[in-house]
Write a protein that holds these residues in place. Structure first.
Motif: not given
Lengths: 129, 885
Positions: B161-170
């Motif tokens: 991805q190029k849109s998020f400064s950080s990306f996570a999941a639960v």
């Protein structure tokens, strides 16, 4: 203060013949007076009396609330000065907005007077028939 | 007043003509006049008095001039307040009933608004919360269904991805972790997260560090971050806790950080642990059970981010051509967290606003009655020169004072109410911890009080009170004229009609929910719930690494428990009715369409022990159940429920038929149906029975799911007495294994309807308040009307009217208004009841029984409220009343 109050409550015999001011016309008269140049409250009162050949009943005190109101509307402005008789007095002068207001008020007043006169004149001529 | 004048006033506030200035100006005026008078030949004394006469009242002129510069005269306001307080003090009965009524209305509103404000309105408690969005997968053929991500999806999205400064999941669906190492094993609520979880939320730990990007891979040491509360409670706020290890689910985890107090994540706001996930590499796309979310880069719109993620989802779909999801959707995180709680809360807020409206109407009616007694006072004021504005201000000051008192008491009520709501709210209400009475709530209360104060204060200023405002006219005789009387009566009647109709709406809502709840609790869950106890066991991977270890453990456990005293049967299951569903699986029945990319129907699929059906009392309809002889079979066998049998095998015997689960592809093995059992509800009492597949817990491939199972035990005695024996049985087998979430089945059934019960309870409370207020209102107005008409009634009776006819006249007048109110209320309810349609179970929003029953109830209660004053009217002694003439 009490004697003041009593004073104003005494019957004003000498002014009985005078005409009560129509509501709202005092503002117009003040503006009109100031067209001749700045003057103080007393001068305005005297001018109104003179202009109306002493026909109008204006308590001088009632000028002051009106003067405050006109200042708020921005139609007149005031500053302290010295009168001819060497007394400190607040001089009022007409602003540009005040001049415009006077013109529109005057023309409205004239329309009003014409309308009333028309009605009354008609009534008189009917009576005459 | 023109804006220019307002502006000028504002300017002059700082730079205005001072009173001293004005006095000097006037003095100079008088002196000039005196000068002139003297010049005209008057004596100095004469000149002085003539000038004063000419000027008029000096004090008045000065006062009026100064008033021109005032916004509000503070003195007048204080005077009005003093007067209002005196007025309230003088009629304490009126004041108390008004303030109590308002307290109820404002209190209920403040309490519910506190919840709405905290849950729905307030932004999430993270920096720049608008930037945080959740991501979902969709199948373009069925875009309404939003799926969570699979591991491959998440990793692809995170890396490309190029849109998020950080990306996570639960991780979804795992509520707690078993913590061993203390006195006894306990279940601690927590959520497994990926490395950038805390960076997305923008919150750093108070102690230690959070996870670093890229740490969420297999093969590393396990790491965990603790909540502040957990750290305080179990580690005594030890600052050296970072670096120590704790055992969670049998695996050692290093504590890397402690979050600041108050940190929580949305729906799961009781979480105490955030272990780091270790993302495995699977060669398939499902299962979909991690929920991603990310923080948008500055300047990236949601649409751009959605397009970005959709491209990645399409790539992943090409990588796994048998899977469905080829697009992504994003949605603010707040929607995910608040989600379904929004609508019910707004409906509740609507309900309390109705209650407040009724309260306000009641006080307005009280004001009208009260005001009628003050006609003379107001007439005198008007005659003495009080202008319209002055009288209006006086009356409004008084009513706003009352409303303010009601508001203060209401606030106290709301404090209690909020505490009660927090305690009583069923699980699943998000952001519960954020509910407080804060500045916004105070502002709301103040606004609500002010508005209601103005509203009911306006009542005596309407046309029926013309004589108040028009001066001397009303002084004559001190009573209002006929048309005023009629107008006041019209206003009172209109208010009663409004009140009756609004309470009818609330009562119908409550009635519908009540009926729905009754039907809900009477539906059969599909088994016999009495004398059942359940608990959760989790078998850790560390000590039971292989399938056979797990099976052996469960076999021993069941063996032990079955021999406990009073135990008649015991079983294990992956999903527990009525609503503890753990797994669904797509399935395919030959003959059903399977075109590529189509979603297959989903079934609840649960692994169970042999005695599960007998323990719960689920009837066998056809074929047979699992037996010991099925152990070690290499082919798959299934027991299906009646729903599948009826829907997919309508005219044939399903026993012996073969179906596929997990997908329809050719390499997927067939499984044989050996039996059909009765329907059991796994997704809540209010849902229709789902298609359900049962597999034996020893079947191959079920190990990873079967590590956490529900134990169910039927007893011949009191289920409560069994709890400690069960705990001991588990501990004797494995001292590090907890038996968690122990409940009787009746408790679980009751918990499963906690939300509808809570909603019904709240609406019923509000509806009862409404009915109470409306009854009091009708009663008050009728009593007042009767007292005003005493003389008329006396005359009628002196002229021969019977008690019956007097009663009929008064009662008839009251009932006519009530009936109009009921009719209008029915129309309103017709329009509004669909708002709660989704809360109704087996009850139509226009259920005629509820509509009729509630209307009848309102009419009866209202008739009673009319009857009591009407009876008093018949007690009028004509002689006594006529003597007053």
């Amino acid at each position: 203060m009490v004697d003041n109050l009593l004073e104003t409550m005494t019957p004003r015999k000498q002014t009985e013949q005078r005409i009560e001011l129509v509501y709202g016309t005092l503002d117009m008269l003040i503006l009109r007076t100031l067209r001749w140049g700045p003057t103080h409250g007393h001068g305005i009162a005297k001018a109104i009396e003179r202009m109306s050949d002493e026909n109008l009943k204006v308590e001088h005190g009632s000028l002051y609330p009106a003067l405050q109101r006109l200042q708020q509307e921005g139609w007149i402005a005031a500053e302290w000065g010295v009168s001819k008789t060497n007394r400190r007095a607040r001089y009022y002068r007409l602003t540009a907005a005040g001049r415009r207001q006077l013109i529109s008020e005057t023309s409205r007043w004239e329309r009003f007077v014409r309308a009333i006169a028309g009605v009354l004149g008609g009534a008189r001529s009917e009576e005459a028939k | 007043m023109s804006w220019r004048r307002q502006l000028s006033k504002l300017r002059q506030l700082f730079n205005r003509q001072t009173p001293a200035d004005l006095n000097e100006e006037m003095r100079s005026h008088l002196e000039m006049e005196e000068d002139e008078n003297r010049d005209a030949g008057m004596s100095p004394e004469e000149a002085h008095y003539a000038a004063l006469r000419r000027f008029g009242n000096v004090t008045l002129a000065a006062e009026k001039s100064r008033d021109m510069w005032r916004w509000h005269s503070i003195e007048t306001l204080l005077q009005d307040i003093r007067y209002g307080l005196r007025q309230i003090w003088r009629s304490p009965g009126f004041a108390i009933s008004a303030v109590l009524t308002l307290m109820l209305g404002i209190g209920a509103n403040t309490a519910i608004f506190s919840v709405v404000n905290a849950v729905v309105l307030r932004p999430l408690p993270y920096p720049e919360p608008d930037k945080i969005v959740a991501a979902y997968l969709v199948n373009p053929r069925d875009p309404a269904f939003r799926s969570s991500h699979g591991f491959e999806d998440f990793k692809a999205a995170r890396d490309r991805q190029k849109s998020f400064s950080s990306f996570a999941a639960v991780e979804q669906g795992r509520p707690s972790f078993t913590w061993t190492g203390g006195k006894e094993p306990v279940q601690v609520p927590g959520t497994a997260v990926t490395a950038e979880f805390f960076s997305v939320l923008g919150v750093s730990p108070a102690l230690g560090r959070s996870f670093a990007a890229g740490e969420d891979v297999p093969g590393r040491e396990h790491e965990v971050v603790l909540s502040h509360a957990f750290w305080q409670q179990h580690f005594g706020s030890d600052p050296l806790v970072v670096g120590r290890s704790i055992t969670l689910d049998g695996a050692s985890h290093i504590i890397v950080g402690v979050m600041p107090a108050g940190f929580h994540f949305g729906v799961r706001d009781n979480d105490d642990l955030w272990p780091l996930m270790q993302l495995p590499t699977l060669n398939r796309r499902p299962p979909y059970f991690i929920q991603p979310f990310g923080r948008l880069k500055p300047g990236v719109s949601e649409a751009q981010a959605e397009a970005d993620l959709s491209n990645i989802a399409a790539d992943v779909q090409r990588q796994f051509p048998n899977s469905e999801y080829s697009e992504a959707r994003i949605d603010p995180l707040k929607n995910m967290i608040v989600g379904e709680a929004r609508m019910p809360l707004l409906v509740l807020l609507g309900a309390v606003v109705l209650v407040l409206l009724i309260a306000t109407v009641n006080v307005a009616n009280l004001e009208i009655a009260q005001a009628s007694a003050r006609d003379r006072e107001m007439a005198i004021r008007a005659a003495l020169g009080a202008g319209r504005g002055r009288i209006a201000r006086l009356v409004l000051t008084e009513s706003i004072l009352l409303a303010a008192l009601g508001g203060v008491l209401g606030l106290l009520l709301a404090y209690g109410g909020v505490t009660a709501l927090r305690a009583l709210a069923p699980g699943g209400l998000p952001r519960l911890k954020e509910i407080t009475v804060d500045g916004q709530v105070l502002a709301f209360t103040a606004a609500v009080s002010l508005v209601s104060g103005v509203l009911f204060g306006l009542a005596p200023l309407t046309r029926g009170f013309g004589s108040w405002l028009n001066g001397a006219e009303a002084l004559r005789g001190g009573t209002q004229n006929l048309s005023e009387q009629r107008e006041r009566r019209g206003l009172r009647n209109a208010l009663i009609i409004l009140e009756v109709s609004l309470s009818l709406v609330l009562l119908i809502g409550a009635g519908l929910l009540l009926r729905s709840f009754e039907r809900l609790t009477n539906t059969s869950p599909g088994f016999n719930s009495q004398s059942l106890v359940s608990g959760r066991v989790s078998v850790p991977k560390t000590r039971y690494p292989k399938e056979e270890h797990i099976v052996a453990f469960y076999d021993q456990l069941l063996e032990r428990i079955q021999h406990l005293p009073n135990v008649t049967a015991a079983g294990l299951t992956l999903s527990l009715p009525p609503n503890l569903l753990n797994l669904t699986n797509p399935f395919w029945v030959p003959g059903q369409p399977t075109s590529e990319g189509m979603n297959l129907p989903l079934a609840v699929e649960t692994s169970v022990s042999l005695d599960y059906f007998r323990t719960l009392g689920i009837p066998l309809l056809r074929g047979r159940l699992f037996t010991d002889a099925d152990r070690g079979r290499s082919d798959g066998i299934l027991v299906i429920n009646n729903t599948i049998a009826q829907r997919y095998f309508p005219n044939q015997d399903p026993v012996g038929q073969r179906i596929k689960t997990g997908g329809a592809s050719a390499d997927n093995p067939w499984e044989t149906i050996i039996g059909v059992v009765g329907d059991v509800k796994y997704t809540g009492l209010d849902s229709a029975p789902d298609p359900t597949l049962y597999v034996p817990y020893f079947a191959g491939g079920w190990t990873s799911f079967s590590r956490k199972m529900f134990l169910v035990v039927r007893t011949s005695g009191d289920p409560k007495n069994l709890v400690s024996a069960l705990r001991t049985a588990v501990q004797e087998l494995d001292s590090d294994m907890p038996l968690a979430n122990i409940h009787t089945m009746d408790e679980l059934l009751s918990n499963s309807v906690a939300q509808p019960r809570f909603r019904m309870l709240l609406i019923a409370i509000f509806a009862s308040m409404a009915l109470l207020l409306a009854t009091v209102g009708i009663f008050g107005v009728m009593a007042y009307v009767v007292s005003r008409r005493t003389r008329e009634i006396g005359v009628r009776m002196a002229l021969g009217a019977s008690r019956g006819s007097v009663m009929g006249m008064v009662l008839g007048e009251g009932l006519r208004i009530v009936l109009i109110g009921v009719a209008i209320g029915l129309v309103e309810a017709l329009a509004l009841s669909r708002l709660i349609k989704s809360w109704l179970f087996n009850v139509q929003p226009l259920d005629p029984v509820t509509f009729l029953g509630v209307s009848l109830m309102v009419i009866i209660v209202a008739a009673w409220a009319c009857y009591v004053p009407a009876r008093r009217a018949t007690k009028v002694d004509p002689i006594v009343t006529l003597r007053y003439e």
